[in-house]
Scaffold this active site. Structure first.
Site, PDB file in Angstrom:
ATOM      1  N   ASP A  64     -13.101  26.090 -26.882  1.00  0.00           N
ATOM      2  CA  ASP A  64     -11.795  25.493 -27.182  1.00  0.00           C
ATOM      3  C   ASP A  64     -10.846  25.606 -25.996  1.00  0.00           C
ATOM      4  O   ASP A  64     -10.150  24.657 -25.643  1.00  0.00           O
ATOM      5  CB  ASP A  64     -11.176  26.174 -28.414  1.00  0.00           C
ATOM      6  CG  ASP A  64     -12.075  26.047 -29.633  1.00  0.00           C
ATOM      7  OD1 ASP A  64     -12.930  25.141 -29.641  1.00  0.00           O
ATOM      8  OD2 ASP A  64     -11.917  26.847 -30.566  1.00  0.00           O
ATOM      9  N   TYR A 110     -18.143  33.455 -40.146  1.00  0.00           N
ATOM     10  CA  TYR A 110     -18.222  33.197 -38.703  1.00  0.00           C
ATOM     11  C   TYR A 110     -18.760  34.441 -37.991  1.00  0.00           C
ATOM     12  O   TYR A 110     -19.716  34.364 -37.220  1.00  0.00           O
ATOM     13  CB  TYR A 110     -16.842  32.813 -38.167  1.00  0.00           C
ATOM     14  CG  TYR A 110     -16.857  32.345 -36.722  1.00  0.00           C
ATOM     15  CD1 TYR A 110     -17.043  31.002 -36.420  1.00  0.00           C
ATOM     16  CD2 TYR A 110     -16.700  33.236 -35.670  1.00  0.00           C
ATOM     17  CE1 TYR A 110     -17.065  30.559 -35.105  1.00  0.00           C
ATOM     18  CE2 TYR A 110     -16.718  32.804 -34.352  1.00  0.00           C
ATOM     19  CZ  TYR A 110     -16.892  31.462 -34.085  1.00  0.00           C
ATOM     20  OH  TYR A 110     -16.923  31.038 -32.780  1.00  0.00           O
ATOM     21  N   SER A 126      -4.635  26.661 -31.738  1.00  0.00           N
ATOM     22  CA  SER A 126      -4.447  27.973 -31.103  1.00  0.00           C
ATOM     23  C   SER A 126      -4.839  27.921 -29.631  1.00  0.00           C
ATOM     24  O   SER A 126      -4.132  28.462 -28.777  1.00  0.00           O
ATOM     25  CB  SER A 126      -5.211  29.069 -31.848  1.00  0.00           C
ATOM     26  OG  SER A 126      -6.563  28.734 -31.962  1.00  0.00           O
TER      27      SER A 126
HETATM   28  C1  GLA Z   1     -14.699  27.723 -33.954  1.00  0.00           C
HETATM   29  C2  GLA Z   1     -14.615  28.559 -32.674  1.00  0.00           C
HETATM   30  C3  GLA Z   1     -15.387  27.909 -31.516  1.00  0.00           C
HETATM   31  C4  GLA Z   1     -16.785  27.490 -31.947  1.00  0.00           C
HETATM   32  C5  GLA Z   1     -16.744  26.720 -33.253  1.00  0.00           C
HETATM   33  C6  GLA Z   1     -18.124  26.390 -33.791  1.00  0.00           C
HETATM   34  O1  GLA Z   1     -13.969  26.540 -33.795  1.00  0.00           O
HETATM   35  O2  GLA Z   1     -13.267  28.727 -32.299  1.00  0.00           O
HETATM   36  O3  GLA Z   1     -15.420  28.790 -30.409  1.00  0.00           O
HETATM   37  O4  GLA Z   1     -17.624  28.612 -32.052  1.00  0.00           O
HETATM   38  O5  GLA Z   1     -16.036  27.420 -34.270  1.00  0.00           O
HETATM   39  O6  GLA Z   1     -18.777  25.491 -32.972  1.00  0.00           O
END
Ligand code: GLA
Length: 393
Positions: A180, A230, A131
């Site tokens: 990311d 999360y 994404s």
């Molecule tokens: C997901 C989220 C990231 C980060 C990771 C955990 O991939 O997109 O921003 O928080 O989890 O490290």
């Protein structure tokens, strides 16, 4: 429509040539799990799998979106206020969110509409952040629509990453950190990126691909808890920061808490919050230590920090699961695997491992065997080389 060269795929889809094409890579994160939304430290690396976006402007305000991954075209009239809630078309929210953000920031001329085509080879749902690759590639391609911007122009990568991140948090609606999008925009080949998610400062850490590979094992398991857990962790970290702010002052996020603060005030936190804070505090320390070890070429020490990170995510942050632990156990008992840890949100998803080049086949075979026997799960494995971040094509 088939995947392939973005210009050809665009012409096939729309019967004309694109005006701007950009591509952005997927990423792995070597160390720094669940630190980004606490304004902490991370150490990602871009991988040699890319998403490309090709664009051409229109003059009727309409936005048409196609992907070589999906059969149907998505069409909207004008920049939307809200995301599309039809599940089949929800992939289009990532590029649409970016266009909305770029328009609001005055960064790209997208208000009169455009045709957009997505292609590439970053697998979805494998923990490689497809994404973010899609968002960042969209941002760069839209920026490249400006006639003054030519291939080879220096892109404002930080601003494009911020717009991509705002698209994900504001438009798509996932409360994620900035890692990311920054990794996909700013990483370079033969390097990992030490990123301070508070200041946005970066340091380049050499990662020579000669002797070691980064291997991503996607368990293909996703437990029901994944999305809600999360957000629960994000909320727990906010609550712990507030509590510590009452005690210590000066705590906006858990980034403001160091080991001494934590040890002095741990007793005032509930047991689960104490564990969450301990993870974040020690994980930031591990990122610094891993970056220093990588700079010194000490891969064994990097690997040790990865194993410690996994233990902390499993025991203190409590976001691992049986299948992820099984992969890390195989890593631990396979010669030539120097480190491994779960990566991404948790409760399924992927493990990232640091593996001597000549041990990769043995590791993948043992992971396959262990997971199919113990858990009836059939993982897929990606052997990744480091790669350059976003670019105009
Ligand atoms: C997901 C989220 C990231 C980060 C990771 C955990 O991939 O997109 O921003 O928080 O989890 O490290």
């Amino acid at each position: 429509m088939t995947a392939g060269e973005p210009r050809a795929a665009f012409s096939e889809a729309y019967g004309r040539t694109p005006t701007a094409v950009a591509s952005a890579p997927g990423r792995v994160n070597l160390v720094g799990g669940h630190t980004d939304y606490n304004e902490g430290l991370v150490l990602p690396m871009a991988v040699d799998l890319r998403t490309a976006v090709a664009l051409a402007p229109r003059d009727d305000g309409r936005i048409r979106l196609r992907s070589t991954e999906f059969a149907d075209e998505v069409v909207v009239d004008g920049l939307p206020d809200d995301p599309i809630d039809d599940r089949d078309d929800s992939w289009a929210n990532y590029p649409l969110g970016v266009l909305v953000e770029l328009d609001a920031a005055g960064l790209a001329p997208v208000g009169d509409g455009l045709d957009l085509l997505v292609t590439g080879d970053v697998p979805q749902g494998a923990g490689l952040s497809s994404s973010a690759a899609l968002e960042v590639a969209t941002a760069a391609a839209a920026y490249g629509l400006d006639p003054g911007v030519e291939t080879g122009t220096d892109l404002p990568k930080g601003r494009l990453a911020e717009a991509a991140w705002r698209a994900e948090t504001g438009f798509v609606g996932l409360d994620c950190g900035i890692m990311d999008q920054y990794a996909s925009a700013l990483c370079r080949a033969d390097e990992a990126l030490f990123l301070d998610c508070r200041s946005r400062e970066t340091e380049r850490v050499p990662f020579p691909d000669d002797d070691y590979r980064v291997v991503v094992v996607d368990t293909r398991v996703e437990h029901e808890l994944a999305a809600s857990a999360y957000n629960d962790r994000v909320a727990e970290c906010r609550e712990a920061a507030e509590r510590l702010n009452d005690l210590l002052g000066g705590v906006d996020t858990l980034r403001d808490v160091d080991r001494d603060d934590f040890l002095a005030h741990a007793d005032h936190l509930s047991a689960p919050l104490r564990r969450r804070v301990r993870h974040v505090v020690t994980e930031n320390e591990r990122v610094r230590a891993a970056a220093a070890a990588l700079s010194a070429g000490d891969f064994d020490a990097v690997g040790d920090r990865m194993y410690e990170s996994h233990a902390s995510l499993r025991d203190d942050y409590e976001v691992s699961c049986r299948e992820l632990d099984a992969v890390v156990d195989v890593a631990w008992t396979t010669d030539g695997v120097v480190g491994a840890r779960m990566t991404g949100g948790g409760f399924g998803g992927s493990v990232v491992a640091l593996v001597a080049a000549d041990a990769v086949d043995e590791f993948s075979a043992r992971v396959d065997r262990a997971l199919s026997e113990e858990a009836d799960v059939h993982p897929r494995t990606f052997v990744c080389a480091s790669a350059e971040g976003v670019r105009l094509e």
